[in-house]
Enzyme design. Sequence first.
Site, PDB file in Angstrom:
ATOM      1  N   ASP A   1      50.214  41.336  45.178  1.00 50.31           N
ATOM      2  CA  ASP A   1      51.479  41.813  44.597  1.00 50.31           C
ATOM      3  C   ASP A   1      51.459  41.576  43.097  1.00 50.31           C
ATOM      4  O   ASP A   1      51.373  40.438  42.647  1.00 50.31           O
ATOM      5  CB  ASP A   1      52.634  41.047  45.260  1.00 50.31           C
ATOM      6  CG  ASP A   1      53.970  41.366  44.620  1.00 50.31           C
ATOM      7  OD1 ASP A   1      54.082  42.430  43.977  1.00 50.31           O
ATOM      8  OD2 ASP A   1      54.903  40.547  44.770  1.00 50.31           O
TER       9      ASP A   1
ATOM     10  N   ASP B   1      50.704  45.934  46.010  1.00 50.24           N
ATOM     11  CA  ASP B   1      50.829  47.248  45.384  1.00 50.24           C
ATOM     12  C   ASP B   1      49.518  47.692  44.737  1.00 50.24           C
ATOM     13  O   ASP B   1      48.539  46.947  44.711  1.00 50.24           O
ATOM     14  CB  ASP B   1      51.975  47.218  44.363  1.00 50.24           C
ATOM     15  CG  ASP B   1      51.896  45.985  43.486  1.00 50.24           C
ATOM     16  OD1 ASP B   1      50.816  45.758  42.908  1.00 50.24           O
ATOM     17  OD2 ASP B   1      52.885  45.220  43.404  1.00 50.24           O
TER      18      ASP B   1
ATOM     19  N   ASP C   1      43.559  59.104  60.857  1.00 47.26           N
ATOM     20  CA  ASP C   1      44.392  58.330  61.779  1.00 47.26           C
ATOM     21  C   ASP C   1      44.678  59.049  63.096  1.00 47.26           C
ATOM     22  O   ASP C   1      45.056  60.226  63.088  1.00 47.26           O
ATOM     23  CB  ASP C   1      45.726  58.054  61.070  1.00 47.26           C
ATOM     24  CG  ASP C   1      46.682  57.222  61.885  1.00 47.26           C
ATOM     25  OD1 ASP C   1      46.426  56.018  62.034  1.00 47.26           O
ATOM     26  OD2 ASP C   1      47.693  57.771  62.382  1.00 47.26           O
TER      27      ASP C   1
ATOM     28  N   ASP D   1      57.668  41.361  43.654  1.00 50.29           N
ATOM     29  CA  ASP D   1      58.706  41.758  44.619  1.00 50.29           C
ATOM     30  C   ASP D   1      58.312  41.421  46.060  1.00 50.29           C
ATOM     31  O   ASP D   1      59.009  41.771  46.999  1.00 50.29           O
ATOM     32  CB  ASP D   1      59.050  43.255  44.477  1.00 50.29           C
ATOM     33  CG  ASP D   1      57.883  44.156  44.857  1.00 50.29           C
ATOM     34  OD1 ASP D   1      56.788  43.631  45.153  1.00 50.29           O
ATOM     35  OD2 ASP D   1      58.057  45.389  44.855  1.00 50.29           O
TER      36      ASP D   1
ATOM     37  N   ASP E   1      44.175  56.944  53.794  1.00 51.91           N
ATOM     38  CA  ASP E   1      44.465  57.169  55.201  1.00 51.91           C
ATOM     39  C   ASP E   1      45.049  58.570  55.346  1.00 51.91           C
ATOM     40  O   ASP E   1      45.875  58.980  54.545  1.00 51.91           O
ATOM     41  CB  ASP E   1      45.497  56.134  55.674  1.00 51.91           C
ATOM     42  CG  ASP E   1      45.138  55.546  57.012  1.00 51.91           C
ATOM     43  OD1 ASP E   1      45.053  56.320  57.982  1.00 51.91           O
ATOM     44  OD2 ASP E   1      44.949  54.322  57.094  1.00 51.91           O
TER      45      ASP E   1
ATOM     46  N   ASN F   1      53.929  42.532  40.835  1.00 50.36           N
ATOM     47  CA  ASN F   1      55.201  42.442  40.103  1.00 50.36           C
ATOM     48  C   ASN F   1      56.223  41.518  40.749  1.00 50.36           C
ATOM     49  O   ASN F   1      57.404  41.571  40.415  1.00 50.36           O
ATOM     50  CB  ASN F   1      55.800  43.852  39.917  1.00 50.36           C
ATOM     51  CG  ASN F   1      56.110  44.495  41.263  1.00 50.36           C
ATOM     52  OD1 ASN F   1      55.761  43.953  42.309  1.00 50.36           O
ATOM     53  ND2 ASN F   1      56.776  45.628  41.242  1.00 50.36           N
TER      54      ASN F   1
ATOM     55  N   HIS G   1      43.765  46.527  60.813  1.00 51.43           N
ATOM     56  CA  HIS G   1      45.194  46.222  60.710  1.00 51.43           C
ATOM     57  C   HIS G   1      45.937  46.385  62.032  1.00 51.43           C
ATOM     58  O   HIS G   1      47.139  46.143  62.087  1.00 51.43           O
ATOM     59  CB  HIS G   1      45.818  47.137  59.648  1.00 51.43           C
ATOM     60  CG  HIS G   1      45.808  48.569  60.090  1.00 51.43           C
ATOM     61  ND1 HIS G   1      44.649  49.283  60.262  1.00 51.43           N
ATOM     62  CD2 HIS G   1      46.808  49.411  60.443  1.00 51.43           C
ATOM     63  CE1 HIS G   1      44.938  50.496  60.701  1.00 51.43           C
ATOM     64  NE2 HIS G   1      46.241  50.598  60.814  1.00 51.43           N
ATOM     65  N   ASP G   2      45.252  46.845  63.071  1.00 52.80           N
ATOM     66  CA  ASP G   2      45.885  47.022  64.389  1.00 52.80           C
ATOM     67  C   ASP G   2      45.420  45.978  65.390  1.00 52.80           C
ATOM     68  O   ASP G   2      45.782  46.053  66.570  1.00 52.80           O
ATOM     69  CB  ASP G   2      45.527  48.399  64.978  1.00 52.80           C
ATOM     70  CG  ASP G   2      46.154  49.542  64.216  1.00 52.80           C
ATOM     71  OD1 ASP G   2      47.234  49.349  63.632  1.00 52.80           O
ATOM     72  OD2 ASP G   2      45.555  50.637  64.211  1.00 52.80           O
TER      73      ASP G   2
ATOM     74  N   GLU H   1      39.480  57.775  63.487  1.00 55.47           N
ATOM     75  CA  GLU H   1      39.983  56.828  64.475  1.00 55.47           C
ATOM     76  C   GLU H   1      40.053  57.601  65.784  1.00 55.47           C
ATOM     77  O   GLU H   1      41.023  58.294  66.070  1.00 55.47           O
ATOM     78  CB  GLU H   1      41.372  56.297  64.099  1.00 55.47           C
ATOM     79  CG  GLU H   1      41.791  55.173  65.028  1.00 55.47           C
ATOM     80  CD  GLU H   1      43.294  54.896  65.064  1.00 55.47           C
ATOM     81  OE1 GLU H   1      43.656  53.779  65.436  1.00 55.47           O
ATOM     82  OE2 GLU H   1      44.103  55.790  64.754  1.00 55.47           O
TER      83      GLU H   1
HETATM   84  C1  GLC Z   1      46.833  54.371  64.102  1.00 58.23           C
HETATM   85  C2  GLC Z   1      47.096  53.323  63.046  1.00 58.23           C
HETATM   86  C3  GLC Z   1      48.264  52.491  63.463  1.00 58.23           C
HETATM   87  C4  GLC Z   1      49.471  53.390  63.595  1.00 58.23           C
HETATM   88  C5  GLC Z   1      49.184  54.588  64.488  1.00 58.23           C
HETATM   89  C6  GLC Z   1      50.206  55.656  64.307  1.00 58.23           C
HETATM   90  O1  GLC Z   1      46.462  53.835  65.299  1.00 58.23           O
HETATM   91  O2  GLC Z   1      45.943  52.575  62.822  1.00 58.23           O
HETATM   92  O3  GLC Z   1      48.514  51.430  62.596  1.00 58.23           O
HETATM   93  O4  GLC Z   1      50.530  52.658  64.122  1.00 58.23           O
HETATM   94  O5  GLC Z   1      47.951  55.192  64.226  1.00 58.23           O
HETATM   95  O6  GLC Z   1      50.028  56.321  63.090  1.00 58.23           O
HETATM   96 CA    CA Z   2      54.798  44.574  44.356  1.00 59.03          CA
END
Ligand code: GLC
Ligand code: CA
Length: 557
Positions: free
Chosen positions: A21, A29, A201, A25, A98, A23, A330-331, A258
């Site tokens: 981050d 970013d 995605d 908040d 993405d 700034n 991230h999932d 994906e």
């Molecule tokens: C993909 C992403 C996930 C998101 C889903 C819907 O699986 O990695 O984070 O929730 O698609 O876009």
């Molecule tokens: Ca920020």
Amino acid sequence: MEHKWWHGKTAYQIYPKSFCDSNGDGIGDLQGIISKLDYLEQLGVEIVWLSPVYCSPLADQGYDISDYYNIDPRFGTMEDMEALIAQAKQRGIGIVMDLVVNHTSDEHEWFRKACQDPDGKYGKYYYIRDWHEGEPLPCNWRSYFGGPCWDKLPGHEDKLYLHVFHKKQPDLNWENPEVREEIYRMINWWLDKGLAGFRVDAIINIKKKLPFSDYPVDREDGLSSIGHMLDDATGVGSFLDEMAQRTFRRYDAFSVGEVFNEKDEELPRFLGDNGYFSTMFDFAENGLGKSPKGWYDAKPVTPEEYKRACFHSQRRVADVGFLSNIIENHDEPRGVSHYLPQGDCFPASKKMLGGLNFFLRGIPFLYQGQEIGMENFQYRSVAEVDDISALDEYQVSLNAGLSEEEALATISQFSRDNARSPFQWDSSPNAGFTTGTPWMKVNPNYLHINLASQREDPNSVWNFYRTLIQLRRNPKYHHTIVYGALTPYLPEQENLMAYCRHSEHQTLLVLGNFQRQPQTVPLPAPVIQTLINNLDALHLDGDVLHMDGYQFLVLEL
Ligand code: GLC
Ligand code: CA
């Protein structure tokens, strides 16, 4: 196989909201990412994938886009994005965004217009159906985040729209050529900005089996997993081929899909020469132990299962193309918390897991924080949960009869928040992620797991990852590591995961002793040199190797 510019790279995923981050908040970013470009260069990565930074109400943390042509002000501006692309390029790093085109946000202009006039142009951008109170839904599919995938179209009591994810993520109708044109135009607009490519995605969901129909009910909610429909749907390939042809191929852009549910015979078209994608994530390991009933019913993954899943994927794509190998994203929960047996998560084992994944054939994708061995986050109460998927699974667990405490323990293990807690830069307040209040709590273990301390320590997980990346980049071994065939070595030896990577004049043996106890391994040929060792000692007795618990080695034979 045709050689491509991206084959030899190491990739790195950034989850912008939690990276840095700039700034105060509390939200990571683009300027924060720019400030860490030197760091990424030093680590040695050459492709960086950003999870979404487009305008979004953030109902699913940016995977619900309300404007594809603008940056969400919380992440910065278009100038910041352009600066990031340019400054990354100067360091030999390609930026990958993405691409979320199975659905938009319900706050996207197209959906708003569809609600205003469902019979007009934009009504045809989505799946909208007439319906009257008391009638069955058009089909019984369960949305990925729980509940039916149909909801009332805002402003219309007698119409429903389809969302296979959250209700704030209405599905785009890919059967409509106008929708596809809009998407290709947008992709090319971004590629013209100098983007290296896209992570694509949830793309398998763009093809629906029509007309809508029911599939077997598989939970007490009376609904059916989307997976059944996907197994039945055919024809996604023509959309994907058209998209590649109209966009990625024109720019020689990198694309990583994906993709789940692809069939063996489809692989060459998905990721072979001139395939729909440059590469696809290998999710075989991530799927292990999962249960159709929900997270509460998942089983821990054993080292043997992990090994078999990796080798199976490697066999499937062997000569066809390149997988993208991950231990987390991230999932997913943090790989080290998920794949290492309970109680065995420490620097040596983290290095072993990272190393075993890294030298598989394909493109290694590191996820932010993996390189310092970041671990799962322990919730103290359900009020701390942000992930919409975890909130749903919490309810599923309670419905299955678990106590609140058990349900919390379950989602602590699998929540997507595990990977989304802020990056641990140093031991200052909030791990140096922000000077303000972080949008999500920092893992309290940052005092001992953080980058600053690992930079100083030559034996740290971080320095180990740098060694892995340097070996892959070393011209002497690059060809074998990138293109060399992979042959499992002693696959039947329990808790040993080992494989050879060989090209015409070189053989590298990669070995991990996936347990606390030592074990003995006969070697197939004399050792020329040790290229990587995660421990101090090497016990070699002629052609017999005595490996310590969680030892990881790369040997040149
Ligand atoms: C993909 C992403 C996930 C998101 C889903 C819907 O699986 O990695 O984070 O929730 O698609 O876009
Ligand atoms: Ca920020």
